[in-house]
Enzyme design. Structure first.
Site, PDB file in Angstrom:
ATOM      1  N   HIS A   1      16.217   1.989 -12.210  1.00 56.50           N
ATOM      2  CA  HIS A   1      17.706   1.744 -11.571  1.00 56.50           C
ATOM      3  C   HIS A   1      17.759   0.108 -11.558  1.00 56.50           C
ATOM      4  O   HIS A   1      16.872  -0.379 -10.938  1.00 56.50           O
ATOM      5  CB  HIS A   1      17.609   2.184 -10.190  1.00 56.50           C
ATOM      6  CG  HIS A   1      17.779   3.741 -10.160  1.00 56.50           C
ATOM      7  ND1 HIS A   1      17.035   4.678 -10.861  1.00 56.50           N
ATOM      8  CD2 HIS A   1      18.597   4.583  -9.459  1.00 56.50           C
ATOM      9  CE1 HIS A   1      17.296   6.004 -10.499  1.00 56.50           C
ATOM     10  NE2 HIS A   1      18.512   5.881  -9.742  1.00 56.50           N
TER      11      HIS A   1
ATOM     12  N   GLU B   1      22.782  -1.341  -9.797  1.00 60.88           N
ATOM     13  CA  GLU B   1      23.587  -0.400  -8.645  1.00 60.88           C
ATOM     14  C   GLU B   1      24.244  -1.106  -7.576  1.00 60.88           C
ATOM     15  O   GLU B   1      25.552  -1.322  -7.338  1.00 60.88           O
ATOM     16  CB  GLU B   1      22.976   0.698  -8.267  1.00 60.88           C
ATOM     17  CG  GLU B   1      23.522   1.879  -7.517  1.00 60.88           C
ATOM     18  CD  GLU B   1      22.700   3.069  -6.953  1.00 60.88           C
ATOM     19  OE1 GLU B   1      21.386   2.723  -6.778  1.00 60.88           O
ATOM     20  OE2 GLU B   1      23.037   4.022  -6.602  1.00 60.88           O
TER      21      GLU B   1
HETATM   22  N1  ADE Z   1      17.243   7.884  -5.132  1.00 64.90           N
HETATM   23  C1  ADE Z   1      17.975   8.982  -5.063  1.00 64.90           C
HETATM   24  N2  ADE Z   1      19.536   8.435  -5.808  1.00 64.90           N
HETATM   25  C2  ADE Z   1      19.084   6.943  -6.025  1.00 64.90           C
HETATM   26  C3  ADE Z   1      20.335   6.225  -6.330  1.00 64.90           C
HETATM   27  N3  ADE Z   1      21.318   6.382  -6.406  1.00 64.90           N
HETATM   28  N4  ADE Z   1      19.576   4.826  -6.251  1.00 64.90           N
HETATM   29  C4  ADE Z   1      18.659   4.739  -5.998  1.00 64.90           C
HETATM   30  N5  ADE Z   1      17.652   5.493  -5.466  1.00 64.90           N
HETATM   31  C5  ADE Z   1      18.113   6.806  -5.463  1.00 64.90           C
HETATM   32 ZN    ZN Z   2      19.659   7.577  -9.190  1.00 64.78          ZN
END
Ligand code: ADE
Ligand code: ZN
Length: 333
Positions: free
Chosen positions: A194, A197
């Site tokens: 990730h 975000e």
């Molecule tokens: N864990 C579950 N969903 C998540 C997200 N969108 N961003 C970071 N960690 C997560």
């Molecule tokens: Zn996620």
């Protein structure tokens, strides 16, 4: 459009299995395992799902996970998600799970992995849906803890296709996990993370260059950096975007501001996914319907999003060709 979307054969690449825990199952498992929930009804649970940011959500999400204790609980959770996904014409899915959310509570990694994998096998037989599993490290914990998790997973490493990185992004940059990603690569795991975000574009650069990822989860903030967009395009890097999640966690104010269409126009390998469907108001169909309405996506755009997902998935060439064939049939119909 709605019917067209429902019928489209789909591929999901960004799904946290713990985020598919519907309130009804949460109550059922709480009762079965004698666990007190801080809610008195399903309605009260849903009312609590009003998040100002990622951390608000994570606090509630980790609390919900406490009802998951036995192998059967992980089986029931996974089977319910795969059944729902198959009903929505998802052909293939790549599911994250967070081992540390459970091992920190004294649950064995093997218990979690067995429940998930047995359900995946049963769902393949019962509904034809294929799946892979991604072992994800919690980035708010230390790199030593991530290394211990990786080592614990090695005896069953054939159960997992890749490692991932999730949880609280800002303040927990990719370089914190450089060593464990290198070790995972040497053990033959693919790598995703990730990034972008809530965190800045620099975290995406560092995921590419330091963690050497094979696919990028979210990546919204790449839009802040033209050079990064060029780099992602040049690398044919898959981006697993999550529209309803982004709206719920205030990553975008309105779905009309979502970058997925701009990314497609720039030739990026963008895909649409549900992230944590039980918490964010929908599975794959609901995500596709909402983003199609907000951005006026065409049938051609939907085709492109799904052919991107097939291309950047971690299945072999035969399975990709089989899924492309199904998607082409839908496109021609
Ligand atoms: N864990 C579950 N969903 C998540 C997200 N969108 N961003 C970071 N960690 C997560
Ligand atoms: Zn996620």
């Amino acid at each position: 459009m709605r019917e067209l979307i429902e019928k489209m054969p789909k591929v999901e690449l960004h799904l946290h299995i713990e985020g598919s825990l519907e309130p009804e199952l949460m109550f059922q498992l709480a009762k079965r395992n004698n666990i007190d929930l801080p809610y008195s009804s399903v309605e009260e649970v849903r009312a609590a799902y009003d998040f100002g940011n990622l951390q608000d959500f994570l606090d509630i999400y980790y609390a919900g996970c406490k009802v998951l204790i036995h192998e059967q609980d992980f089986y029931d959770l996974t089977y319910a998600y795969l059944k729902k996904a198959a009903e929505q014409n998802v052909m293939h899915t790549e599911m994250f799970f967070d081992p540390q959310t459970h091992t920190e509570r004294g649950i064995e990694l093997e218990t979690v992995a067995k429940g998930i994998c047995k359900a995946a096998k049963a769902a393949k037989e019962d509904f034809g849906i294929s799946s892979l599993t991604i072992l994800s490290f919690l980035r708010h914990l230390s790199e030593e803890a991530a290394i211990a998790t990786l080592k614990a997973a090695l005896p069953m490493k054939d159960k997992f296709i890749a490692v991932g990185l999730d949880s609280s992004e800002v303040g927990n940059p990719p370089q914190k996990f450089q060593k464990v990603y290198q070790m995972a690569g040497e053990e033959g795991f693919l790598k995703v993370a990730h990034a972008g975000e809530e965190g800045p574009a620099q975290y995406i650069w560092d995921s590419l260059n330091l963690l050497k990822i094979d696919r990028l989860d979210h990546g919204n903030r790449a839009m802040d950096d033209e050079d990064l967009l060029k780099e992602l395009k040049q690398r044919k890097m898959g981006l697993t975007l999550c529209p309803l999640s982004n709206r719920k966690l205030q990553v975008v104010k309105d779905l009309k501001d979502h970058p997925v269409k701009k990314m497609l126009n720039k030739g990026l390998k963008a895909t649409v996914n549900s992230d944590d469907p039980a918490y964010f108001g929908g599975y794959m169909n609901e995500n596709f319907i909402a983003i199609t309405e907000a951005l006026n996506l065409s049938k051609r755009d939907l085709f492109q999003l799904t052919s991107n997902a097939i291309e950047v998935s971690f299945v072999n060439a035969d399975r990709k060709a089989d899924m492309m064939h199904k998607l082409n049939k839908w496109m021609k119909a």
